[in-house]
Design a protein around this motif. Sequence first.
Motif, short mmCIF file in Angstrom:
data_model
loop_
_atom_site.label_atom_id
_atom_site.label_comp_id
_atom_site.label_asym_id
_atom_site.label_seq_id
_atom_site.Cartn_x
_atom_site.Cartn_y
_atom_site.Cartn_z
N PRO A 297 0.82 -1.23 0.00
CA PRO A 297 0.00 0.00 0.00
C PRO A 297 0.85 1.27 0.00
CG PRO A 297 -0.74 -1.55 1.69
CD PRO A 297 0.55 -2.08 1.16
N SER A 298 0.20 2.39 -0.24
CA SER A 298 0.88 3.69 -0.16
C SER A 298 1.38 3.92 1.25
CB SER A 298 -0.07 4.81 -0.57
OG SER A 298 -0.50 4.64 -1.90
N ILE A 299 2.46 4.67 1.35
CA ILE A 299 3.06 4.94 2.66
C ILE A 299 3.21 6.45 2.83
CG2 ILE A 299 5.41 4.74 1.74
CD1 ILE A 299 6.26 3.56 4.45
N LYS A 300 3.07 6.91 4.05
CA LYS A 300 3.29 8.33 4.33
C LYS A 300 4.76 8.67 4.07
CE LYS A 300 -0.24 8.70 7.96
NZ LYS A 300 -0.47 8.94 9.41
N LYS A 301 4.97 9.80 3.41
CA LYS A 301 6.34 10.20 3.08
C LYS A 301 7.19 10.35 4.35
CE LYS A 301 5.28 10.38 -1.24
NZ LYS A 301 4.88 9.07 -1.65
N SER A 302 6.57 10.75 5.45
CA SER A 302 7.32 10.95 6.70
C SER A 302 7.91 9.64 7.21
CB SER A 302 6.41 11.57 7.76
OG SER A 302 5.26 10.76 7.97
N GLN A 303 7.28 8.51 6.86
CA GLN A 303 7.76 7.21 7.33
C GLN A 303 9.05 6.78 6.62
OE1 GLN A 303 3.41 5.37 7.29
NE2 GLN A 303 4.86 3.89 8.12
N LEU A 304 9.30 7.33 5.45
CA LEU A 304 10.47 6.92 4.67
C LEU A 304 11.77 7.26 5.39
CD1 LEU A 304 9.30 8.07 1.13
CD2 LEU A 304 9.32 5.73 2.01
N SER A 305 11.76 8.33 6.17
CA SER A 305 12.99 8.78 6.84
C SER A 305 13.44 7.79 7.92
CB SER A 305 12.79 10.17 7.46
OG SER A 305 11.72 10.15 8.38
N GLY A 307 13.98 4.68 7.50
CA GLY A 307 14.94 3.76 6.93
C GLY A 307 14.32 2.55 6.27
N PHE A 308 15.17 1.76 5.64
CA PHE A 308 14.73 0.60 4.85
C PHE A 308 14.16 -0.51 5.72
CE2 PHE A 308 16.01 -3.37 2.44
CZ PHE A 308 14.99 -3.30 1.52
N VAL A 309 14.84 -0.82 6.82
CA VAL A 309 14.38 -1.92 7.67
C VAL A 309 12.99 -1.66 8.23
CG1 VAL A 309 14.85 -3.30 9.74
CG2 VAL A 309 16.73 -2.68 8.21
N PRO A 310 12.73 -0.46 8.83
CA PRO A 310 11.36 -0.18 9.28
C PRO A 310 10.33 -0.23 8.15
CG PRO A 310 12.89 1.35 10.30
CD PRO A 310 13.66 0.60 9.26
N PHE A 311 10.74 0.18 6.94
CA PHE A 311 9.83 0.09 5.78
C PHE A 311 9.47 -1.37 5.52
CE2 PHE A 311 9.29 -0.87 1.27
CZ PHE A 311 8.24 -0.04 0.93
N CYS A 312 10.47 -2.23 5.53
CA CYS A 312 10.23 -3.67 5.29
C CYS A 312 9.33 -4.26 6.38
CB CYS A 312 11.54 -4.42 5.23
SG CYS A 312 12.56 -4.02 3.78
N GLN A 313 9.57 -3.85 7.64
CA GLN A 313 8.75 -4.34 8.75
C GLN A 313 7.31 -3.88 8.60
OE1 GLN A 313 11.15 -2.67 11.88
NE2 GLN A 313 12.33 -4.57 12.17
#
Length: 397
Positions: A297-305, A307-313
Amino acid sequence: MHTLFNSIDTYLLQHQDYWRFEPFFVSQYSELPWQQSHPSLCQWLNTLTDEQIEFYKQNQQALVEVVSGYFPDLANFLAQLVVPSVTLHGLSLTRGVDNGIPGRKLAQITAMGEAALQNHQAQEWLEWCSGKGFLGRILASQSQQKVTSLEYQALLCHSGQQEADKQGLSMTFVHGDALSDEVNNVFNSEQHAVALHACGDLHATLLEKGVAHHLSAMTISPCCYHLTASEHYRSLSTLGRHSALRLNQSELRIPLQELVTGGERVKRHRLLEMSYRLGLDILLRQELGFADYQPVPSIKKSQLSSGFVPFCQWAAEQKGFTLPQCDFDTYLQQGTKRYWQMEKLSLIQQLFKRAIELWLVLDKALYLQQSGYKVTVSEFCSREVTPRNLLIQAQRE
């Protein structure tokens, strides 16, 4: 318009290998898809640095000059895609009529409003998919004529009606579904219909209903061609229906895939998000054996900061799979590398975006022409204001 449509149609069909693909998915292969058919083009693409790819994405003319060496007829083809710009002098807005309209949106609305006023030959206006009626306000105040504003969201109707009443404008908001038969009662033959960036089926429906109800005039700026209930684009004109070019929903997105109004922050967010998604795709294929891409799904741009591991989780939680213990840094590096492969591929597809969009717009313009209207296609503002700047203007003859 017949000649231009046929020229675009022929060129797109002849060169479909260079635009008829999805860079996101094709980027998983290390070899470019034209390695056998056009090795010299691929050789040039493979010499590009990340900075050069970014430069050419933002500088279309420079890209055309280089790539024309590999496509000798490209420059001439692109030259015919330039349509005239509407001559605008600027509107003097009455006080308060622009209340609540964001700056860039105001520039679009005033430009289209002035273009519609120049082409006006009716007794009243129909504002299609009106939102809060920003465009209708300008038309009502400038022409002193009645505006009927059709909008699907009841809250926007209420808000728009309140503001119109407050300003003493002759506007009536109608809450209704533009795709339903019930809205036929908002039409009459003395109207000039306007639609700024109505999406997919919404602008196509207006064209067909407008013709059926013999509207005096129509001024339409199409948008989001892929938002349609059909799997493939439904051509309206006779020429369009006879074309061998059948565009699917993915291909209808191609004209929309450009960053014109975004700054460095927008570009940075895109690099991060796409690298994360691509890195996760590689991880899932290699670690969990997925054969196909798993849409996240779409993700809030603020969440990208984070990092990659939290994005994967986060993605794992959304999709319900368990992440393995693995070298996340390596997968991020591979995802970033694949991002630049994707961007490299999109440079070539980028050369065909305007042609595809103009093909779609001309199909609609030709439909109006064959239905008894005098029709023009023009640009109503610069691409910097909005890349969706093509305008169809039709007057009943």
